[in-house]
Design an enzyme around this catalytic site. Structure first.
Site, PDB file in Angstrom:
ATOM      1  N   THR A 134     -23.453  23.587 -36.964  1.00 59.16           N
ATOM      2  CA  THR A 134     -24.461  22.984 -37.819  1.00 59.16           C
ATOM      3  C   THR A 134     -23.825  22.493 -39.110  1.00 59.16           C
ATOM      4  O   THR A 134     -22.858  23.053 -39.608  1.00 59.16           O
ATOM      5  CB  THR A 134     -25.612  23.956 -38.149  1.00 59.16           C
ATOM      6  OG1 THR A 134     -25.213  24.838 -39.207  1.00 59.16           O
ATOM      7  CG2 THR A 134     -26.032  24.746 -36.921  1.00 59.16           C
TER       8      THR A 134
ATOM      9  N   ASP B 114     -30.047  22.032 -42.948  1.00 61.76           N
ATOM     10  CA  ASP B 114     -30.007  22.420 -44.351  1.00 61.76           C
ATOM     11  C   ASP B 114     -30.532  23.846 -44.391  1.00 61.76           C
ATOM     12  O   ASP B 114     -31.727  24.082 -44.199  1.00 61.76           O
ATOM     13  CB  ASP B 114     -30.894  21.484 -45.182  1.00 61.76           C
ATOM     14  CG  ASP B 114     -30.995  21.902 -46.641  1.00 61.76           C
ATOM     15  OD1 ASP B 114     -30.425  22.956 -47.006  1.00 61.76           O
ATOM     16  OD2 ASP B 114     -31.650  21.189 -47.426  1.00 61.76           O
TER      17      ASP B 114
ATOM     18  N   ASN C 276     -22.023  30.850 -42.526  1.00 63.02           N
ATOM     19  CA  ASN C 276     -20.877  30.410 -43.323  1.00 63.02           C
ATOM     20  C   ASN C 276     -21.257  29.422 -44.424  1.00 63.02           C
ATOM     21  O   ASN C 276     -20.538  29.272 -45.399  1.00 63.02           O
ATOM     22  CB  ASN C 276     -19.841  29.766 -42.384  1.00 63.02           C
ATOM     23  CG  ASN C 276     -18.736  29.067 -43.136  1.00 63.02           C
ATOM     24  OD1 ASN C 276     -17.914  29.695 -43.793  1.00 63.02           O
ATOM     25  ND2 ASN C 276     -18.709  27.734 -43.060  1.00 63.02           N
TER      26      ASN C 276
ATOM     27  N   SER D  42     -19.355  36.619 -46.736  1.00 63.63           N
ATOM     28  CA  SER D  42     -19.532  37.045 -48.116  1.00 63.63           C
ATOM     29  C   SER D  42     -18.282  36.653 -48.896  1.00 63.63           C
ATOM     30  O   SER D  42     -17.769  35.541 -48.739  1.00 63.63           O
ATOM     31  CB  SER D  42     -19.791  38.557 -48.162  1.00 63.63           C
ATOM     32  OG  SER D  42     -19.933  39.015 -49.477  1.00 63.63           O
TER      33      SER D  42
ATOM     34  N   TYR E 226     -22.320  32.913 -58.645  1.00 61.31           N
ATOM     35  CA  TYR E 226     -21.751  33.013 -57.301  1.00 61.31           C
ATOM     36  C   TYR E 226     -21.542  34.478 -56.933  1.00 61.31           C
ATOM     37  O   TYR E 226     -21.919  34.909 -55.832  1.00 61.31           O
ATOM     38  CB  TYR E 226     -20.420  32.260 -57.225  1.00 61.31           C
ATOM     39  CG  TYR E 226     -19.727  32.421 -55.890  1.00 61.31           C
ATOM     40  CD1 TYR E 226     -20.148  31.697 -54.787  1.00 61.31           C
ATOM     41  CD2 TYR E 226     -18.668  33.312 -55.738  1.00 61.31           C
ATOM     42  CE1 TYR E 226     -19.535  31.853 -53.551  1.00 61.31           C
ATOM     43  CE2 TYR E 226     -18.044  33.474 -54.509  1.00 61.31           C
ATOM     44  CZ  TYR E 226     -18.476  32.742 -53.414  1.00 61.31           C
ATOM     45  OH  TYR E 226     -17.864  32.919 -52.194  1.00 61.31           O
TER      46      TYR E 226
ATOM     47  N   LYS F 103     -23.394  36.595 -53.735  1.00 56.41           N
ATOM     48  CA  LYS F 103     -22.694  37.332 -52.678  1.00 56.41           C
ATOM     49  C   LYS F 103     -23.002  38.830 -52.728  1.00 56.41           C
ATOM     50  O   LYS F 103     -23.024  39.494 -51.684  1.00 56.41           O
ATOM     51  CB  LYS F 103     -21.188  37.074 -52.772  1.00 56.41           C
ATOM     52  CG  LYS F 103     -20.792  35.636 -52.435  1.00 56.41           C
ATOM     53  CD  LYS F 103     -21.272  35.218 -51.047  1.00 56.41           C
ATOM     54  CE  LYS F 103     -20.773  33.837 -50.644  1.00 56.41           C
ATOM     55  NZ  LYS F 103     -21.241  33.437 -49.304  1.00 56.41           N
TER      56      LYS F 103
ATOM     57  N   THR G 242      -8.818  26.294 -49.380  1.00 58.00           N
ATOM     58  CA  THR G 242      -9.831  25.390 -48.846  1.00 58.00           C
ATOM     59  C   THR G 242     -10.333  24.532 -50.000  1.00 58.00           C
ATOM     60  O   THR G 242      -9.840  24.631 -51.125  1.00 58.00           O
ATOM     61  CB  THR G 242     -11.006  26.175 -48.236  1.00 58.00           C
ATOM     62  OG1 THR G 242     -11.681  26.883 -49.289  1.00 58.00           O
ATOM     63  CG2 THR G 242     -10.520  27.180 -47.199  1.00 58.00           C
TER      64      THR G 242
END
Length: 271
Positions: free
Chosen positions: A32, A56, A83, A134, A148, A152, A183
């Site tokens: 997705t 979404d 994810n 997480s 952020y 988490k 990343t």
């Protein structure tokens, strides 16, 4: 045995790497993303083994529709990997109301909606595995990423409670807690609050520390995820990255020491 695995946020980063790893070994993957055109090359390579679906995760209704469609398409849903999400960079004072709400909508509520949609199907099956991405920052917070961190930490609490609630139905829960990886999480995927000059010095220190971190190779995480998915008794929590455990050991050592120093006050407060 071939598994059917749904991954949110599969267009890039960990989601993309893991989707391809599962496909390469012959699993079925529901990938997705907000923009499924980014998955065209995987469709061309793996054909009917991959089902790309637009999602979404902040849309609860759409999350349920996608989960149900995925289950109907393959007739089974063995693993769901939550994810999708992103990082909001900025101090607590700097974050706008909309930025704070958006961070929780994606990272917390998105994870919650997909989990809620998957549980009834897995409960009926009598088996399943929900993997929540997480972060090591869901255990130990650092400056300039407070919202952020908080998102988490919320995912950690929700998932720990959920694990105890659904294990009797044969459903496993795993929290995957990466430390820094190379990343685009801190690049194009990130959101940055409007800065306040009073925090410039602190921000510079934090950025220098992050730049000096030994970032991991995201491709190296694929084998770990395969092992977690294939485990007969998967862990509730697993770090990704070699520096995570030493850092968290220090954080928890410091916490225990401080709690111990103030324990007389704590005990007296019991009455």
């Amino acid at each position: 045995m071939k598994k059917t695995i749904l991954i949110t946020g599969a267009s890039r980063g960990f989601g993309r790497i893991w989707a391809e790893a599962f496909l390469k070994r012959g699993d079925n993957v529901i990938a997705t993303a907000r923009n499924i055109e980014s998955l065209n090359d995987l469709v061309n390579s793996y054909g009917s083994s991959i089902l790309p679906l637009q999602l979404d995760v902040t849309n609860r209704t759409q999350s349920f529709e996608v989960i149900n469609k995925a289950h109907q398409h393959f007739g089974q849903l063995d693993v769901v990997i939550n994810n999708a999400g992103y990082g909001l960079f900025g101090t607590i004072e700097e974050a706008s109301e909309q930025e704070a709400r958006d961070q929780f909508e994606a990272n917390v509520f998105g994870t919650l909606w997909v989990s809620q949609a998957a549980i009834p199907l897995m409960r009926t099956q009598g088996n399943g595995h929900i993997i929540q991405v997480s972060s090591v920052l869901g255990i130990a917070a650092i400056p300039n990423l407070g919202l952020y961190n908080a998102s988490k930490w919320a995912v950690e609490a929700i998932s720990e409670s959920m694990a105890a609630e659904i294990k009797g139905f044969g459903i496993h829960t795993t929290l995957v807690e990466p430390i820094g990886y190379s990343t685009d999480w801190a690049g194009p995927s990130a959101v940055h609050s409007t800065t306040i000059p009073a925090y410039d010095e602190l921000r510079a220190v934090v950025y220098e520390q992050l730049q000096n971190m030994p970032f991991g190779n995201p491709d190296a995480t694929a084998e770990a995820i395969l092992k977690v998915v294939d485990a007969e008794n998967p862990p509730l929590r697993i770090f990704l990255g070699k520096t995570a455990l030493p850092w968290v050991n220090q954080v928890y050592s410091d916490r225990l020491a401080q709690w111990g120093q103030w324990n007389d006050v704590s005990v007296a407060a019991h009455g």
